[in-house]
Motif scaffolding. Structure first.
Motif, PDB file in Angstrom:
ATOM      1  N   GLU A 298     113.903  67.219  97.907  1.00  0.00           N
ATOM      2  CA  GLU A 298     113.388  68.099  97.265  1.00  0.00           C
ATOM      3  C   GLU A 298     112.047  68.104  98.062  1.00  0.00           C
ATOM      4  OE1 GLU A 298     112.715  67.593  93.003  1.00  0.00           O
ATOM      5  OE2 GLU A 298     114.992  68.985  92.641  1.00  0.00           O
ATOM      6  N   LEU A 299     111.935  65.799  98.135  1.00  0.00           N
ATOM      7  CA  LEU A 299     110.232  66.302  98.632  1.00  0.00           C
ATOM      8  C   LEU A 299     110.130  66.152 100.868  1.00  0.00           C
ATOM      9  CD1 LEU A 299     109.706  63.136  96.825  1.00  0.00           C
ATOM     10  CD2 LEU A 299     108.973  65.155  96.731  1.00  0.00           C
ATOM     11  N   LYS A 300     111.273  66.160 100.943  1.00  0.00           N
ATOM     12  CA  LYS A 300     111.613  66.310 102.508  1.00  0.00           C
ATOM     13  C   LYS A 300     112.277  66.233 103.624  1.00  0.00           C
ATOM     14  CE  LYS A 300     111.991  60.440 101.942  1.00  0.00           C
ATOM     15  NZ  LYS A 300     112.728  59.163 103.266  1.00  0.00           N
ATOM     16  N   GLY A 301     112.812  67.654 102.672  1.00  0.00           N
ATOM     17  CA  GLY A 301     113.647  68.343 102.890  1.00  0.00           C
ATOM     18  C   GLY A 301     115.229  67.976 103.162  1.00  0.00           C
ATOM     19  N   PHE A 302     115.326  67.069 103.504  1.00  0.00           N
ATOM     20  CA  PHE A 302     117.052  66.802 103.549  1.00  0.00           C
ATOM     21  C   PHE A 302     116.858  65.491 103.207  1.00  0.00           C
ATOM     22  CE2 PHE A 302     115.448  67.138 107.710  1.00  0.00           C
ATOM     23  CZ  PHE A 302     115.763  66.211 108.771  1.00  0.00           C
ATOM     24  N   ALA A 303     118.550  64.639 103.437  1.00  0.00           N
ATOM     25  CA  ALA A 303     118.201  63.570 102.814  1.00  0.00           C
ATOM     26  C   ALA A 303     117.932  62.259 104.312  1.00  0.00           C
ATOM     27  CB  ALA A 303     120.002  63.014 102.333  1.00  0.00           C
ATOM     28  N   ASP A 304     118.134  61.259 103.815  1.00  0.00           N
ATOM     29  CA  ASP A 304     117.414  60.702 104.495  1.00  0.00           C
ATOM     30  C   ASP A 304     119.200  59.949 105.752  1.00  0.00           C
ATOM     31  OD1 ASP A 304     115.024  59.797 104.864  1.00  0.00           O
ATOM     32  OD2 ASP A 304     115.006  58.731 102.873  1.00  0.00           O
ATOM     33  N   TYR A 305     120.803  60.232 105.030  1.00  0.00           N
ATOM     34  CA  TYR A 305     121.670  60.240 105.807  1.00  0.00           C
ATOM     35  C   TYR A 305     122.606  60.926 106.298  1.00  0.00           C
ATOM     36  CZ  TYR A 305     119.697  54.479 104.692  1.00  0.00           C
ATOM     37  OH  TYR A 305     119.715  53.728 105.194  1.00  0.00           O
ATOM     38  N   GLY A 306     123.319  60.803 106.485  1.00  0.00           N
ATOM     39  CA  GLY A 306     124.088  62.409 107.123  1.00  0.00           C
ATOM     40  C   GLY A 306     125.196  61.689 108.061  1.00  0.00           C
ATOM     41  N   CYS A 307     125.768  62.697 108.634  1.00  0.00           N
ATOM     42  CA  CYS A 307     127.017  62.849 108.702  1.00  0.00           C
ATOM     43  C   CYS A 307     127.435  64.107 110.146  1.00  0.00           C
ATOM     44  CB  CYS A 307     128.567  62.866 108.343  1.00  0.00           C
ATOM     45  SG  CYS A 307     130.168  62.864 109.494  1.00  0.00           S
ATOM     46  N   MET A 308     127.344  63.220 111.778  1.00  0.00           N
ATOM     47  CA  MET A 308     126.922  64.207 112.408  1.00  0.00           C
ATOM     48  C   MET A 308     129.010  64.855 112.603  1.00  0.00           C
ATOM     49  SD  MET A 308     124.849  64.695 114.400  1.00  0.00           S
ATOM     50  CE  MET A 308     125.070  64.956 116.096  1.00  0.00           C
ATOM     51  N   LEU A 309     128.684  66.421 113.268  1.00  0.00           N
ATOM     52  CA  LEU A 309     129.714  67.293 113.222  1.00  0.00           C
ATOM     53  C   LEU A 309     130.118  67.271 114.546  1.00  0.00           C
ATOM     54  CD1 LEU A 309     129.405  69.494 109.724  1.00  0.00           C
ATOM     55  CD2 LEU A 309     131.134  67.112 109.865  1.00  0.00           C
ATOM     56  N   GLU A 310     132.030  67.510 114.772  1.00  0.00           N
ATOM     57  CA  GLU A 310     131.829  68.588 115.670  1.00  0.00           C
ATOM     58  C   GLU A 310     132.650  69.595 115.812  1.00  0.00           C
ATOM     59  OE1 GLU A 310     133.636  66.871 120.157  1.00  0.00           O
ATOM     60  OE2 GLU A 310     134.552  66.124 118.270  1.00  0.00           O
ATOM     61  N   VAL A 311     132.243  70.886 116.487  1.00  0.00           N
ATOM     62  CA  VAL A 311     132.555  72.026 116.020  1.00  0.00           C
ATOM     63  C   VAL A 311     133.929  72.545 117.029  1.00  0.00           C
ATOM     64  CG1 VAL A 311     132.321  74.626 116.830  1.00  0.00           C
ATOM     65  CG2 VAL A 311     130.345  72.624 116.002  1.00  0.00           C
ATOM     66  N   ARG A 312     134.882  72.383 116.087  1.00  0.00           N
ATOM     67  CA  ARG A 312     135.904  72.707 117.016  1.00  0.00           C
ATOM     68  C   ARG A 312     136.554  74.449 117.272  1.00  0.00           C
ATOM     69  NH1 ARG A 312     140.472  68.939 112.963  1.00  0.00           N
ATOM     70  NH2 ARG A 312     139.625  70.542 110.683  1.00  0.00           N
ATOM     71  N   ASP A 313     136.064  74.945 116.274  1.00  0.00           N
ATOM     72  CA  ASP A 313     136.064  76.489 116.773  1.00  0.00           C
ATOM     73  C   ASP A 313     135.072  77.196 115.834  1.00  0.00           C
ATOM     74  OD1 ASP A 313     137.674  78.257 117.529  1.00  0.00           O
ATOM     75  OD2 ASP A 313     138.216  79.021 115.727  1.00  0.00           O
ATOM     76  N   VAL A 314     135.287  78.417 116.806  1.00  0.00           N
ATOM     77  CA  VAL A 314     134.328  79.926 116.133  1.00  0.00           C
ATOM     78  C   VAL A 314     134.679  80.603 115.502  1.00  0.00           C
ATOM     79  CG1 VAL A 314     131.707  80.593 115.972  1.00  0.00           C
ATOM     80  CG2 VAL A 314     132.291  78.205 116.567  1.00  0.00           C
ATOM     81  N   LYS A 315     134.702  81.755 114.096  1.00  0.00           N
ATOM     82  CA  LYS A 315     134.674  82.959 114.823  1.00  0.00           C
ATOM     83  C   LYS A 315     134.001  84.061 113.647  1.00  0.00           C
ATOM     84  CE  LYS A 315     140.515  82.128 113.567  1.00  0.00           C
ATOM     85  NZ  LYS A 315     141.080  81.907 112.992  1.00  0.00           N
ATOM     86  N   PHE A 316     133.240  84.099 114.725  1.00  0.00           N
ATOM     87  CA  PHE A 316     132.385  85.677 114.797  1.00  0.00           C
ATOM     88  C   PHE A 316     132.962  86.691 113.702  1.00  0.00           C
ATOM     89  CE2 PHE A 316     131.616  83.221 118.492  1.00  0.00           C
ATOM     90  CZ  PHE A 316     129.957  82.757 117.562  1.00  0.00           C
ATOM     91  N   PHE A 317     131.961  87.493 112.916  1.00  0.00           N
ATOM     92  CA  PHE A 317     132.788  88.522 112.928  1.00  0.00           C
ATOM     93  C   PHE A 317     131.813  89.639 113.079  1.00  0.00           C
ATOM     94  CE2 PHE A 317     133.789  85.556 109.138  1.00  0.00           C
ATOM     95  CZ  PHE A 317     135.200  85.881 109.061  1.00  0.00           C
ATOM     96  N   PRO A 318     131.637  91.121 112.820  1.00  0.00           N
ATOM     97  CA  PRO A 318     131.253  91.969 113.317  1.00  0.00           C
ATOM     98  C   PRO A 318     129.345  91.827 112.774  1.00  0.00           C
ATOM     99  CG  PRO A 318     132.906  93.023 113.185  1.00  0.00           C
ATOM    100  CD  PRO A 318     133.093  91.450 112.186  1.00  0.00           C
ATOM    101  N   ASP A 319     129.261  91.779 111.667  1.00  0.00           N
ATOM    102  CA  ASP A 319     127.857  91.830 111.310  1.00  0.00           C
ATOM    103  C   ASP A 319     127.299  90.315 112.398  1.00  0.00           C
ATOM    104  OD1 ASP A 319     129.648  89.717 109.881  1.00  0.00           O
ATOM    105  OD2 ASP A 319     128.306  90.810 107.911  1.00  0.00           O
ATOM    106  N   GLY A 320     128.219  89.741 112.873  1.00  0.00           N
ATOM    107  CA  GLY A 320     126.798  87.944 112.761  1.00  0.00           C
ATOM    108  C   GLY A 320     127.197  87.135 112.463  1.00  0.00           C
ATOM    109  N   ARG A 321     128.500  87.059 111.208  1.00  0.00           N
ATOM    110  CA  ARG A 321     128.322  85.932 110.872  1.00  0.00           C
ATOM    111  C   ARG A 321     129.369  85.084 111.194  1.00  0.00           C
ATOM    112  NH1 ARG A 321     131.140  87.225 106.794  1.00  0.00           N
ATOM    113  NH2 ARG A 321     131.572  89.115 106.717  1.00  0.00           N
TER     114      ARG A 321
END
Length: 767
Positions: A608-631
């Motif tokens: 709530e204060l900083k926008g996002f937490a001070d710790y996190g995890c890096m993610l690696e993209v393995r695949d992306v599927k696009f839909f006609p509406d841009g999603r």
């Protein structure tokens, strides 16, 4: 050897009218025929002459065989005597003159090669003019009609053509990579395409005169289709007056003159085209379905024949065959004219018995008028003497002080006349007298003929004073186009700018036309024409623009200084994390992570204060599927933990400067204690998971997979054992509790925390 000539060498069509020849001299005839097949035409001629000398009455078929052998041996002037003898016995059929037509046209090709070499224009390389034309097409020429683009329309593949060309059925025959079949055209939705606004404006600005002429020309084509020929010819004349010496315009006007029976005017246009493009074998069709595009020589030949000028018609037909050896229809026309000439001159007319001397030298091209005059030369009726030796009576091919068909042994090898490729870009060396009209009323006016004719390789240069970089600014970023793409509605933008706009709204940023279909196909192909123009005329500006882009990409690919942060849920190393992306800012973020090649971004929970937490995890993209509406649905997997050093933002999404976390390793007694704790907690986790109901276990397995095995060395991975993160992901803990364990930098602390959680959930379930 030319295919047609070789065919005649191996298969004779000339029968023997005297049965005794076949019976008495079959062996000699066989030797002569084999000599012809082997290319020893001198031996064949000697045998045929010997056989003719033994006959009391001349055999027509044998004369024709001798004539063909003489022709293939390059002794065309002598061969004509034998043809005339055969014609006196019985009129020659067109098919009996195929070898003569083949050799005459081939000799023209040989002479063209020689002229080109002598003028040092060929450099030993001979190609078809049609291929050369493709090489010399200007950037602003349509690849379908080969003319200046009119209403330039860019397909989703990035290629630009005239709108009219795309709408015509003729595009079915196009060899371009993007318009091969009607199916593809339907895919491109040609009917819904609009004119490329930028390219259209540039053409009108840079080539105003030619563009105006092109519009008049196309108006004339439309009137022609409506059978308003008089109005159509006015439009063609107006276009020619605005921009003269456009070969395709002259060719179309010549065809229109032919349809209107204005043969003299058609010959004039054909004559001009021959001067401009002497080696133009084919005019590519573009505006009509029927294959009615002919070279200028064919237009002239048809016109000459229509007004009874057989000599000139034959000349043009021979030029056609020389340019396009496999043009069977024209060959037959030439053979028919030769047949008629032999018949009318040597059968119906009286013959002059005077002999004319053979003049030395040669002329650049065959002269049908010389050929005709040669047909009037004396004909020996004594078959046993006609053509019995090289010095025997023969017809002479005169043209002033020179001859064309002198002995052509220089163009003949021991196996016959060799094929010669057509020459490119040679200068027109024809005597101007060869282009006089058959009637004075059709002569070109002096003012027109005095104009200088452009060369084949002449470019369409852009006027530098009209070149303005402001014409190439993207309306979204106000910078020079970088990777320009054109929408179906005809507007051009930088690729990245357009993608960002479509992230927010599926409408064109300028005209607001709906681009849902365009968005669905994601056919963001660069507009090749714009790319080439930028590289050619604004190379310095484009280089600077590219540097800016590369710097931006370099900055985005730094996964320490400015890491994109997806604020959503908890993520753990080695654990899959599927995401449904629909917000515009995250569409941009995911796309950039793919474009930079890193395919990584950070995942943090909200704060709530900083926008996002001070710790996190890096993610690696393995695949992306696009839909006609841009999603899109993004398949990711956890890579490494990090600590946020500073928070930031970029283009609407969060960013962070980070430090990666690694577990502190222990040794000695601490390592022994850690291993015991590790085994104990793993056994505890296995027991808890085994005690779950089957349906719950199946749900966990389908989403996170099976519980990973116990590591032999729990400190091998800087993030600790994979089973710990798997267990942390499936345990019923709040995000804040999970975040606390994620931030721990020792494996012992993490195992102790998991041990306590397992005790808590086990007791809670037992109650």
């Amino acid at each position: 050897m030319d295919a047609g000539i070789q065919n005649h060498t191996e298969h004779y069509a000339h029968g023997l009218s005297n049965p005794s020849i076949a019976g008495l001299c079959a062996e000699m005839l066989g030797v002569a025929d084999e000599a012809c097949s082997a290319g020893d035409f001198e031996l064949a001629v000697e045998i045929y002459s010997s056989l003719l000398a033994e006959l009391q009455h001349t055999d027509r078929g044998l004369c024709l065989r001798k004539a063909d052998a003489l022709t293939r041996g390059g002794r065309v002037s002598e061969a004509l005597d034998s043809y005339r003898i055969a014609a006196n016995i019985q009129p020659l059929r067109p098919d009996e003159l195929q070898v003569l037509v083949d050799v005459m046209s081939l000799t023209i090709r040989v002479k063209e090669q020689s002229d080109l070499k002598n003028s040092n224009l060929g450099n030993g390389c001979f190609e078809s003019d049609e291929l050369d034309e493709e090489k010399n097409l200007n950037l602003f020429s349509c690849r379908l009609c080969k003319c200046l683009l009119s209403e330039p329309t860019t397909l989703v593949c990035g290629h630009t053509f005239c709108k009219r060309c795309l709408e015509e059925d003729v595009v079915k025959e196009c060899k371009s990579c993007c318009v091969k079949t009607t199916t593809l055209l339907k895919k491109f939705n040609v009917e819904g395409l609009r004119v490329n606004v930028i390219v259209s404006g540039l053409i009108d600005k840079w080539f105003h005169s030619e563009s105006h002429a092109r519009r008049c020309w196309l108006e004339g084509e439309s009137l022609w289709k409506e059978d308003d020929l008089s109005s159509a010819i006015e439009k063609f004349n107006k276009a020619d007056g605005i921009e003269p010496f456009i070969c395709r315009l002259l060719a179309r006007r010549a065809e229109l003159h032919m349809e209107m029976k204005n043969f003299g005017q058609a010959i004039q246009d054909g004559d001009t085209i021959c001067r401009l493009r002497p080696l133009w074998p084919k005019i590519v069709e573009w505006d009509r379905v029927e294959p009615a595009r002919f070279p200028a020589h064919y237009i002239k030949a048809t016109a000459f024949r229509s007004i009874g000028q057989s000599e000139d018609a034959l000349r043009e037909y021979l030029y056609c065959v020389a340019l396009k050896a496999d043009w069977i229809t024209v060959k037959l026309d030439a053979q028919k004219i030769l047949s008629d000439m032999f018949t009318s001159v040597f059968v119906n007319d009286g013959l002059d018995t005077s002999q004319q001397p053979l003049l030395a030298g040669s002329i650049p091209r065959v002269k049908p008028s010389s050929l005709l005059s040669s047909l009037h030369s004396p004909l020996s009726r004594d078959g046993d003497k006609a053509g019995s030796s090289k010095e025997s009576s023969c017809s002479k091919f005169q043209d002033g002080s020179s001859t064309f068909f002198n002995r052509t042994e220089n163009n003949v090898n021991s196996h016959g006349i060799s094929c010669v490729s057509l020459a490119l870009k040679r200068k027109w060396t024809e005597d101007p007298n060869d282009f006089q009209m058959p009637n004075k009323q059709h002569k070109r006016d002096e003012a027109s003929s005095s104009k200088s004719l452009p060369t084949l390789s002449e470019e369409r240069p852009v006027p530098l004073k009209l070149l303005d970089s402001a014409d190439f600014e993207c309306s979204l970023c106000m910078r020079l186009y970088y990777e320009p793409v054109t929408t179906p509605c005809g507007h051009t933008f930088c690729l990245k700018c357009l993608e960002r706009c479509l992230d927010h709204n599926p409408n064109c940023p300028l005209c607001k036309e709906n681009l849902c279909e365009y968005l669905a196909t994601r056919a963001y192909n660069k507009t090749f024409l714009m790319e080439e123009v930028l590289q050619l005329y604004l190379s310095d500006e484009l280089t600077e623009r590219r540097k800016v882009h590369e710097e931006e990409i370099k900055e985005l690919s730094n996964l320490n200084q400015e890491v994109p942060i997806f604020v959503c849920t908890m993520a753990f190393p080695t654990i899959p994390c599927p995401l449904h992306v629909f917000e515009p800012r995250y569409r941009l973020m995911i796309r950039r992570s793919m474009e930079t090649g890193t395919k990584q971004f950070g995942m943090c929970i909200a704060d709530e204060l900083k926008g996002f937490a001070d710790y996190g995890c890096m993610l690696e993209v393995r695949d992306v599927k696009f839909f006609p509406d841009g999603r899109s649905v993004v398949d990711t997997k956890g890579v490494a933990r990090f600590k946020v050093v500073s928070h930031g933002q970029r283009d609407g999404y969060h960013t962070a400067k980070i430090e990666y976390l690694e577990d502190k390793k222990v040794e000695g007694d601490d390592l022994t204690e850690l291993l015991k704790l590790h085994d104990s907690v793993y056994d505890q986790a296995t027991g808890w998971f085994t005690s779950l109901k089957d349906d719950m276990k199946n749900q966990i397995i389908s989403h996170f997979g099976q519980l990973p095995g116990k590591d032999l060395d729990p400190q091998a991975n800087p993030n600790g054992p994979a089973w710990c993160w798997w267990l942390l992901a499936v345990l019923p803990l709040e995000n804040r509790a999970q975040l606390t364990i994620l931030a721990m930098n020792t494996l012992k602390d993490r195992l102790v925390a998991i041990h306590r959680v397992l005790i808590f959930v086990t007791r809670k379930r037992s109650r």
